[in-house]
Write a protein that holds these residues in place. Structure first.
Motif, PDB file in Angstrom:
ATOM      1  N   UNK A  59      36.460  50.015  44.594  1.00 32.78           N
ATOM      2  CA  UNK A  59      37.712  50.510  44.005  1.00 32.78           C
ATOM      3  C   UNK A  59      38.553  51.279  45.013  1.00 32.78           C
ATOM      4  N   UNK A  60      37.914  52.006  45.893  1.00 33.70           N
ATOM      5  CA  UNK A  60      38.675  52.745  46.899  1.00 33.70           C
ATOM      6  C   UNK A  60      38.961  51.890  48.131  1.00 33.70           C
ATOM      7  N   UNK A  61      38.061  50.951  48.431  1.00 32.32           N
ATOM      8  CA  UNK A  61      38.275  50.066  49.579  1.00 32.32           C
ATOM      9  C   UNK A  61      39.507  49.188  49.381  1.00 32.32           C
ATOM     10  N   UNK A  62      39.888  48.894  48.127  1.00 34.91           N
ATOM     11  CA  UNK A  62      41.030  48.006  47.917  1.00 34.91           C
ATOM     12  C   UNK A  62      42.368  48.684  48.208  1.00 34.91           C
ATOM     13  N   UNK A  80      33.457  39.335  46.228  1.00 38.75           N
ATOM     14  CA  UNK A  80      34.201  38.076  46.055  1.00 38.75           C
ATOM     15  C   UNK A  80      35.008  38.016  44.757  1.00 38.75           C
ATOM     16  N   UNK A  81      34.693  38.874  43.801  1.00 34.86           N
ATOM     17  CA  UNK A  81      35.412  38.886  42.531  1.00 34.86           C
ATOM     18  C   UNK A  81      36.658  39.759  42.586  1.00 34.86           C
ATOM     19  N   UNK A 120      41.774  41.894  45.531  1.00 36.02           N
ATOM     20  CA  UNK A 120      42.162  42.251  46.896  1.00 36.02           C
ATOM     21  C   UNK A 120      40.965  42.115  47.840  1.00 36.02           C
ATOM     22  N   UNK A 121      40.292  40.957  47.749  1.00 33.44           N
ATOM     23  CA  UNK A 121      39.039  40.755  48.476  1.00 33.44           C
ATOM     24  C   UNK A 121      39.185  40.966  49.978  1.00 33.44           C
ATOM     25  N   UNK A 122      40.220  40.403  50.580  1.00 31.70           N
ATOM     26  CA  UNK A 122      40.372  40.500  52.034  1.00 31.70           C
ATOM     27  C   UNK A 122      40.495  41.959  52.470  1.00 31.70           C
TER      28      UNK A 122
END
Length: 402
Positions: A229-232, A261-262, A265-267
């Motif tokens: 959640x914070x990485x996105x 993968x779900x 904002x995966x990248x």
């Protein structure tokens, strides 16, 4: 890095702001100050579910922030000798709302409600120009401002926006402010550091961070979801797990492999989790985990252990602490009632998250009667003589004969 941008705004005003918007935001705004009608239209067009969510967030943040305003207190030191401790709001503030990889109407709530509760009367809000909306501020930000009664909104972002707030832009009728607050990227944080002293600032709220302390009792899916959640937010976001359990470390990594993968904002998530700022740290015990956390001073700290209460008591350096399975950081981002504008980059060691106190100044009102001054006349003169400042003592002595 940001000095030339700030100096350019001070020198060339509107033209510099337009050029910086074109350079960094990809659009050259036709108008930098948003018309009140546009704010009204955005408010009326707001999705009802989002409107209801914002109204509830406003209510909760307002209630929690009201507890941060100290009451006026009077101390009577002797008959006729009083000191009143009072807290006075600054007159005007500038609030920064990010608008890069995502838009943050929630940041409008966090900034504006806090200033309003403190009693600030004049509020200017800035947010980057949006290519998608013809160089205007994002409609959701305009709508949040409208819900809060803010009608001074500018389509400016980055270091230039901080300069505009600190020094003013006469062409826009943008008057300088007393305090600048709000989160942003590293350029915004750096600009706030440069203008600090010209204006007051809150903590240097830069790229987001989460640190999770967990043991065998933690739910690995919850921990993984909160790291994601914070990485996105940003490729440079920091997501750190500190655990005393090798088993949990493994299961969280496994959960990340399933859940990343779900992510929409995966990248961005993969870049953040794979960067040198993110890690899984295995420690000997929870005491060592606390030491790691206090040394890091995270913006957001989550605690998922069998000893939550003890660990909370031992944490010294953290912007905000989220305790237990059902208190994810995202709750604080939106609707917990706490403020999501928090110190980053280790600055939690010496600064706080945004609160009413960011907009308040302590003042002492001193009132002494003739009798009360007479009582302390001799020690006052003695101290003045000791410091070789006799006129200080004379200012009291002249009153003794009246």
């Amino acid at each position: 890095m940001v000095h030339p941008l700030i100096d350019d705004v001070r020198t060339r005003g509107v033209e510099a702001l337009r050029e910086q918007a074109e350079r960094f935001d990809g659009v050259r705004p036709a108008q930098l100050k948003m018309p009140v009608q546009r704010i009204r239209e955005a408010t009326e067009a707001l999705d009802p579910a989002v409107r209801d969510a914002l109204i509830e967030a406003i209510r909760r943040v307002r209630l929690a922030t009201e507890a941060q305003v100290p009451p006026e207190r009077t101390t009577t030191l002797a008959p006729g000798a009083t000191i009143v401790q009072r807290w006075v709001p600054v007159s005007r503030v500038g609030l920064y709302v990010p608008g890069g990889k995502a838009v943050y109407p929630s940041s409008v709530v966090m900034n504006v409600v806090t200033a309003q509760v403190a009693g600030v009367e004049s509020i200017a809000l800035v947010s980057p120009a949006q290519t998608e909306f013809g160089g205007e501020v994002h409609p959701s930000i305009l709508a949040a401002a409208g819900l809060l009664g803010v009608d001074e909104v500018y389509a400016v972002g980055g270091a230039g926006a901080i300069a505009a707030l600190a020094y003013g832009v006469p062409e826009l009728d943008l008057e300088p402010v007393d305090v600048v607050t709000g989160p942003g990227n590293i350029f915004v944080a750096a600009a706030k550091r440069v203008v600090n002293g010209v204006v007051g600032i809150d903590a240097e709220a830069g790229t987001t961070e989460i640190l999770v302390i967990a043991d065998d009792s933690a739910n690995p899916d919850y921990v993984a979801a909160d790291l994601i959640s914070q990485a996105e937010h940003d490729e440079a976001a920091a997501a750190v797990l500190v655990t005393s359990s090798a088993r949990l470390a493994t299961t969280v990594v496994d959960a990340l492999e399933r859940l990343v993968p779900l992510a929409e904002n995966e990248a961005r998530v993969r870049a953040a989790l794979g960067g040198p700022q993110s890690a899984v740290i295995l420690v000997d015990d929870l005491d060592a985990a606390v030491q790691v956390s206090n040394a890091y001073g995270p913006e957001h700290l989550e605690i998922h252990t069998s000893e939550n209460e003890r660990l909370v008591g031992e944490i010294r350096n953290a912007g905000a602490i989220f305790v237990g399975d059902f208190s994810p950081v995202s709750l604080g981002d939106y609707i917990a009632g706490s403020n999501h504008v928090l110190p980053t980059g280790g600055s939690a060691r010496y600064s706080s998250g945004l609160g009413a106190y960011a907009f308040l100044r302590a003042q002492q009102v001193v009132t002494y009667s003739h009798a009360a001054l007479t009582e302390v006349h001799e020690p006052l003169v003695a101290l003045a003589q000791a410091e070789h400042l006799p006129a200080h003592g004379a200012a009291a002595t002249i009153r003794m004969n009246n």
